[in-house]
Write an enzyme that holds these catalytic residues in place. Structure first.
Site, PDB file in Angstrom:
ATOM      1  N   GLU A 291      35.535  34.495 -34.509  1.00 10.90           N
ATOM      2  CA  GLU A 291      36.184  35.433 -33.593  1.00 10.90           C
ATOM      3  C   GLU A 291      36.825  36.580 -34.345  1.00 10.90           C
ATOM      4  O   GLU A 291      36.701  37.751 -33.953  1.00 10.90           O
ATOM      5  CB  GLU A 291      37.230  34.709 -32.747  1.00 10.90           C
ATOM      6  CG  GLU A 291      37.909  35.593 -31.713  1.00 10.90           C
ATOM      7  CD  GLU A 291      36.918  36.117 -30.685  1.00 10.90           C
ATOM      8  OE1 GLU A 291      36.620  37.328 -30.713  1.00 10.90           O
ATOM      9  OE2 GLU A 291      36.442  35.316 -29.869  1.00 10.90           O
ATOM     10  N   ASP A 295      35.803  40.502 -33.916  1.00 10.90           N
ATOM     11  CA  ASP A 295      36.747  41.500 -33.419  1.00 10.90           C
ATOM     12  C   ASP A 295      36.952  42.643 -34.402  1.00 10.90           C
ATOM     13  O   ASP A 295      37.064  43.811 -34.004  1.00 10.90           O
ATOM     14  CB  ASP A 295      38.089  40.835 -33.099  1.00 10.90           C
ATOM     15  CG  ASP A 295      38.013  39.906 -31.916  1.00 10.90           C
ATOM     16  OD1 ASP A 295      37.000  39.935 -31.205  1.00 10.90           O
ATOM     17  OD2 ASP A 295      38.966  39.126 -31.704  1.00 10.90           O
ATOM     18  N   SER A 487      34.585  37.989 -25.381  1.00  8.89           N
ATOM     19  CA  SER A 487      35.283  38.312 -26.626  1.00  8.89           C
ATOM     20  C   SER A 487      34.523  39.350 -27.437  1.00  8.89           C
ATOM     21  O   SER A 487      35.097  39.976 -28.331  1.00  8.89           O
ATOM     22  CB  SER A 487      35.505  37.045 -27.462  1.00  8.89           C
ATOM     23  OG  SER A 487      34.291  36.384 -27.717  1.00  8.89           O
ATOM     24  N   ILE A 529      27.141  48.226 -12.675  1.00  7.57           N
ATOM     25  CA  ILE A 529      26.300  47.040 -12.852  1.00  7.57           C
ATOM     26  C   ILE A 529      26.162  46.374 -11.485  1.00  7.57           C
ATOM     27  O   ILE A 529      27.154  45.979 -10.878  1.00  7.57           O
ATOM     28  CB  ILE A 529      26.915  46.059 -13.863  1.00  7.57           C
ATOM     29  CG1 ILE A 529      27.345  46.798 -15.139  1.00  7.57           C
ATOM     30  CG2 ILE A 529      25.933  44.933 -14.174  1.00  7.57           C
ATOM     31  CD1 ILE A 529      26.247  47.569 -15.830  1.00  7.57           C
ATOM     32  N   GLY A 547      29.607  49.486  -6.998  1.00  4.83           N
ATOM     33  CA  GLY A 547      31.048  49.638  -6.997  1.00  4.83           C
ATOM     34  C   GLY A 547      31.701  48.527  -7.802  1.00  4.83           C
ATOM     35  O   GLY A 547      31.055  47.811  -8.566  1.00  4.83           O
TER      36      GLY A 547
END
Length: 568
Positions: A291, A295, A487, A529, A547
């Site tokens: 992680e 990041d 993430s 999307i 929307g």
């Protein structure tokens, strides 16, 4: 932790005055209570002499006034838009009054508790250590040891506690008490990379080729969203990355990542380390954190030239929510906090009581008044919470349900459809904010009776936005691999905001700060999307549609459109 100073004389004097006799017990009222969460079981009664470290959250002098200022500085068109507050200006609203401090300290002194310290960005917590037997008596509580079923979390908690009636208005909560937060988890790493871009970077140099369906790189993101590769110029425009649970980014992995996937950036480009609660960042392949590497690589490698700070929160936290409150106290106490903070961790909303959820949510709101954009990954369990699990009603995640931050869902593929794991839904604690009124009402009308009774139709809806979150390539422990999850999406979207802020600051303007009123006022600045859903709880979850929707929010970022809307 800072030794209590302003109350030192008060403590001493009150302790002496109480020595002459035992005080009359004050009238008490239940302050918080809950049932035992299904993920925990009682595993025994701790010894009465066991010490417990307790903290009392004191009420702010003017939280309502701070929230009004928050909306003022965050809402485009308001006369105060962008006029973010300094630490000292914020403290006027957020710090407790001296009357509040004195009243609570006097009660503690009455009960023989004198060794008290103040903590928090605004000296708004009182901390002390007492035996569990004293805590049970003081708060009409029943502290027990609870263990996570099938997990590693073990907590000393009570299912209810009381406070003196005359102090209810001075105290937000006692901690630890009724929160049952499980250990947070990071993404899974797939070591094999089909057609790894480590040896085939130039094949993706033009357009957004179909190869981005199987391996997502910074170049794919630049092509998909129009993210510029030119370097930012403003050193004051910092991007913060939260790190928890002994996840540590490796500088060697970052060098390999940049050298292979961003050869236009110097491979010596790195991040600044900040630590709290005993955090660190050891550098070796065995210390690599998936992680943390993800990041950092998708902030340094996407927000070109923006100074990135990795904030390593260690295990020595006492806030009971893995340092989530500690990092915000740290951010809010800084003279010049980062303009953007991205966090790829979270909880299930039912793990926290409404009191603790509001305490943390208000900390995010406080940072918004300072001009900080707070972004969180929405979670990876679809409608079943932060991770996939058995459920009969939909489980909202936290902090995504807090209305004072931006929640980021996930998409996949070049044509962009929603990722099936993208957590989304409606908070059971927080009401829907006004910036969501129209788009969410439109969605619910179209949804009709689908999943009726499984979610709150009046709660704060999430996520707000989305970005790529499937087959994202990173380097971890020296090897290339793929990761999935919201993430991935949060640092990507945070990088977009950081690059926009760079241009705003360069033009002498304020950073965006709290994003949502701006984002919802500019829905055309997103790629909408309209396909996919987020299954869970034995259902197909929510469908994506035109929307806003509770799978991908407003959609994915169109950098040029967002930049134009921001007036940079």
């Amino acid at each position: 932790m800072v030794r209590l100073s302003s109350c030192a004389v008060l403590l001493s004097g009150l302790a002496s005055s109480m020595a002459a006799g035992i005080p009359t017990r004050r009238a008490m009222a239940v302050h918080e209570q809950r049932t035992l969460p299904v993920h925990f079981a009682n595993s025994g009664t701790p010894s009465p002499d066991t010490p417990i470290n307790l903290k009392i959250a004191l009420t702010a002098s003017d939280m309502a006034g701070l929230e009004q200022r928050f909306w003022d500085v965050s809402t485009p068109g308001n006369a105060l838009y962008g006029q973010h507050l300094s630490f000292e200006e914020t403290k006027v609203f957020a710090a407790p009054t001296q009357d509040t401090v004195s009243a609570v300290v006097a009660w503690l002194n009455e009960n023989g508790i004198n060794n008290i310290t103040t903590t928090g960005a605004f000296d708004d917590w009182l901390a002390f250590t007492i035996p569990i037997s004293t805590a049970n008596s003081l708060f009409d509580a029943d502290y027990q040891t609870f263990s996570e079923i099938g997990g590693s979390t073990q907590l000393v908690r009570t299912l209810a506690y009381s406070l003196p009636v005359d102090l209810q208005q001075h105290i937000n909560l006692i901690h630890p008490s009724t929160d049952f937060v499980r250990n947070i988890q990071g993404p899974k790493f797939r070591a094999s990379v089909p057609g790894s871009s480590l040896s085939n970077n130039t094949a993706r140099a033009l357009g957004a080729p179909s190869s981005c369906n199987s391996v997502v790189t910074p170049t794919c993101l630049q092509d998909l969203y129009g993210i510029p590769a030119t370097a930012a110029t403003q050193s004051s425009n910092k991007l913060g990355v939260s790190g928890f649970i002994d996840q540590w980014p490796q500088t060697a992995d970052l060098r390999t990542f940049l050298g292979s996937l961003r050869p236009d950036i110097s491979s010596t480009t790195t991040f600044t380390l900040q630590t709290l609660d005993g955090g660190s960042d050891p550098q070796s392949a065995r210390d690599a954190g998936i992680e943390a590497n993800l990041d950092v690589q998708y902030t340094v490698g996407v927000a070109t030239g923006v100074p990135v700070t990795f904030i390593s929160v260690g295990e020595n936290n006492a806030d009971g929510i893995d340092g989530f409150l500690d990092i915000m106290n740290n951010i809010n106490a800084q003279t010049a906090p980062p303009h953007v903070l991205t966090t790829s961790y979270g909880f299930d909303e039912p793990d926290l009581t409404s009191a603790m959820a509001n305490q943390l949510c208000n900390a995010y709101m406080t940072s918004g008044t300072r001009g900080v954009s707070i972004l969180f990954a929405s979670g990876d369990g679809g409608v079943s919470g932060s991770q996939s699990q058995s459920c009969s009603t939909f489980i909202p995640t936290f902090p995504s349900g807090c209305p004072f931050l931006t929640s980021v869902g996930a998409t996949q593929d070049v044509t962009e459809t929603s990722a099936s794991f993208s957590s989304g839904g409606f908070s059971n604690i927080f009401a829907r904010p006004s910036y969501q009124t129209t788009p969410v009402a439109t969605y619910l009308t179209a949804l009709g009776s689908t999943n009726a009774g499984k979610f709150s139709t009046t709660g704060r809806a999430f996520p707000d936005v989305a970005a790529q979150g499937v087959n994202v390539e990173i380097v971890d422990g020296g090897s290339a691999g793929l990761v999935d999850g919201t993430s991935c999406a949060s640092p990507i979207f945070a990088s977009v905001i950081a690059l926009i802020n760079d241009q705003l600051v360069a033009a002498g303007k304020s950073p965006l700060g709290f994003l949502n009123p701006f984002l919802y006022a500019n829905p055309s600045a997103f790629f909408d999307i309209t396909t996919g859903d987020n299954p869970g709880c034995g259902t197909n979850g929510f469908p994506a549609r035109a929307g806003w929707d509770p799978v991908t929010g407003l959609g994915t970022p169109n950098f040029a459109s967002l930049l134009a809307a921001a007036g940079a």
